[in-house]
Structures are given as structure tokens and as C-alpha cells.
Write an enzyme that holds these catalytic residues in place. Sequence first.
Site, mmCIF file in Angstrom:
data_model
loop_
_atom_site.group_PDB
_atom_site.id
_atom_site.type_symbol
_atom_site.label_atom_id
_atom_site.label_comp_id
_atom_site.label_asym_id
_atom_site.label_seq_id
_atom_site.Cartn_x
_atom_site.Cartn_y
_atom_site.Cartn_z
ATOM 1 N N ARG A 1 40.155 41.381 25.347
ATOM 2 C CA ARG A 1 38.931 40.599 25.518
ATOM 3 C C ARG A 1 38.095 40.557 24.237
ATOM 4 O O ARG A 1 37.417 39.565 23.977
ATOM 5 C CB ARG A 1 38.120 41.169 26.683
ATOM 6 N N LYS B 1 49.316 38.209 49.711
ATOM 7 C CA LYS B 1 48.703 37.726 50.951
ATOM 8 C C LYS B 1 48.165 36.304 50.864
ATOM 9 O O LYS B 1 47.475 35.951 49.915
ATOM 10 C CB LYS B 1 47.558 38.664 51.341
ATOM 11 N N GLY C 1 45.474 38.405 36.715
ATOM 12 C CA GLY C 1 46.009 39.651 36.160
ATOM 13 C C GLY C 1 47.498 39.859 36.385
ATOM 14 O O GLY C 1 48.261 40.126 35.453
ATOM 15 N N GLY D 1 38.841 36.396 38.652
ATOM 16 C CA GLY D 1 38.042 35.702 39.669
ATOM 17 C C GLY D 1 37.657 34.291 39.273
ATOM 18 O O GLY D 1 37.710 33.371 40.087
#
Length: 400
Positions: A38, A199, A357, A380
Site C-alpha cells: 500500500r 459463500k 484479497g 470492500g
Amino acid sequence: MTKFRTLDDLGDIVGKVALVRVDLNLPMHDGAVTDDTRVRAAAPTINELTAKGAKVLLLAHFGRPKGERVSTQSLSMVIDAVQDVIGKEVMFCPEIAGPIVAQTVGILGNGDVALLENTRFWKGEEANDPELAKAIAANGDFYVNDAFSAAHRAHATTEGLAKVLPAYAGRSMQAELEALEKALGNPERLVAAVVGGAKVSSKLDVLMHLVTQVDHLIIGGGMANTFLAASDVDVGKSLCEHDLKDTALEILSAADKVGCTVHLPYDVVVSKEFAANPPSLRTCAVHEVAADEMILDIGPQATEALADVLKTCKTLVWNGPLGAFETPPFDTATVALAKVAAALTAEGSLVSVAGGGDTVAALNVAGVADDFSYISTAGGAFLEWMEGKELPGVAALQVV
């Protein structure tokens, strides 16, 4: 395409103070930074501003201190990593607003850099308090947002500052926005999306949005089992959300209505145990999975068919692995399809954008992370973009 101001729109900034929002929420072990990705993403923006003579004040969050000063979450912990990457000394300031920051600005020479304290030590940051944004802005001349990964949060330093100072997208933010525009904003068709992961429940909104945006939706990972089960395939003891049958059927129906082809595996790799290279490993058709077996990867025939699909496409968006890629040999399909995507990108026939990720980790396993058109390290924010949501930190930068 939506218009954003970038660093190209800055005039003479010698001696001006740039408030630059970056992502320094870095992984640590024993007090040392273990991954400086980052920082490297932010370095081009920092170095360009300093080269043009600006005084750069870095704003970032670190962990979740919830409005309290927590010594183990002070940004002073990452200052060495920042200095190593940008190749120059960085001054640390224990505040984000007020006279101590003003004093820091006074000490800095043109082209110097200071790192301000963890913005989340102040409750007004996550509350997007306009008074805090004004107080921070009082020590700056303009604002640069280079933290796409925090752009889905409407915080004082990700959205509030853009309302009180001239606002610009940094180079990392600009690259991300341009890549996303090519991927789903205004893509070249045909468009394929690979969505994997454990999921369906965690990616419901993504799937619902994507069927209206892409021509081919490739579903992998445990999510594929839920769709197979909804289509009356016996998936044995595979990871599966049986209670989401109606939702899965709704997504398939929505895709059918708009002409989006959903690809589910027709041959699979199964095992009676989830372990590396288990003795019970075998490949079979989806209708031949035994009651005591679990599906752990897509089979070779389905993988080859998916490769043929990608060859007909101009654009690919990828989020999530096709199988349980952390455990060999259940990384086979992910690696094989990623290599096909990388080769098509290299020959110029495919724009490939990947994010999340697990996705980055899977592409690194395949050794092709550098061969995709763009890899987003945002988690996110990338997912919310795939859901079609407006990201507050991005919306605040738009030129009306």
C-alpha cells in the site's frame, strides 16, 4: 466517463500544502511492517507532489481504535516503511489538526513530507464530522485522495475534506478509476465476470448486479455448489448454503431474462477429506458426486470450456478463486484459467481487472498477477463497486 480532477490539473504548487489521504493500514508482525504494497501504491503521488515543491501532509487510518488514542495503533509504527519506500525522511506529527500541525507545516521545507497521526483516534473521522474536516483543512491548500481502498467509507478524511478544499484524485486512485471504467463503466463487449469464494451470502448483491452488466457470469468456489444444489444436483457434503436455493434460482432467472449466460461446472474435483493431495481425490461429472464426497475444484473439461469463453470476450472482471486454492491440488482450475486470462491480456485481446484479497493471492499463486491489466488491492471498496454502489470517497472527487 465521469470527470475527476487529477494531479495533471494542479497549477504551480511550490510551497503549497497538500493534504494527501493514503492507505497505510499495513499488516504488522512484532512491531515491523510485513507488506508495504500500500505504501508503494501511494509513492508515485507523494513523490510527484514533493518533486513539484509542495509540502505533503499524509493522512491515514491504522486499525480500529474507535476514536481513542491507542499507542499500538499509532501511525508512528509505519513511518520507517514509508521512508524506505519514498526514499526520503518523513517527519511525524502526533495530531491531525490545530496548532501542532501548523507548527509542523512551518518546519517543513518545500518538497518535504510529514505523516500525521492515525485519523481514527478522533471520533469525528468515522462520523464524517464537518467541523473536524474544516479543522484539518485549515492547515492545507488542497486535498488529494489516493486511497481507493477507503473510498467506500464516508469519513472526514475520505469524503469530508473534498467538500472544503479543491480535491484531486492521486495517481493510484486515478489508475483504479480508469481501470474500473474500462471493466464495467464503459467496457468493450463481450464482458465476462469470474466470481468465486465460499459463500453466496457474502456476494449476493455482487451477483444480482453483475447479471445485468456482463455477458458471461462464471461462478466458482463454494458458491457454485449452492447454485448446483438449487438446480437439483446432489453436492454430497460440499460446502453449500442450501437455505439460499430460492435466491440462487432468482439470480439464474434474472440472468436468463437479460441474456447473461451463467457458467456452472459440469465436471468437478472431489475428495472425501479436505486435505492436500488426499488419497480419495477424483474427478467426476457433477451428477456423480457421492454422498460422502465434497467438491473442491472445477474439473479440467469445465476449465477448458471456460478458457474458450474468455477467448470470445474483450473484458474480464475477476473476484474470488474457482476452488479451495490454498490447498493443492485444488488450485488447478484457478491457476489454469488465470494463465489463459494473462495470455489473452498479453496479446492485447482482453482487458482484465481483478480485485479482492483472495483473488490477488490466487493470481500470485498462478504467477500472473503482473500480467493482468489491473489488480485492485482494495477489498470492500472493490466489492461495493462490483455491487454497483456509489462510493462516497469517489463521488466527492467528481467534477460537477
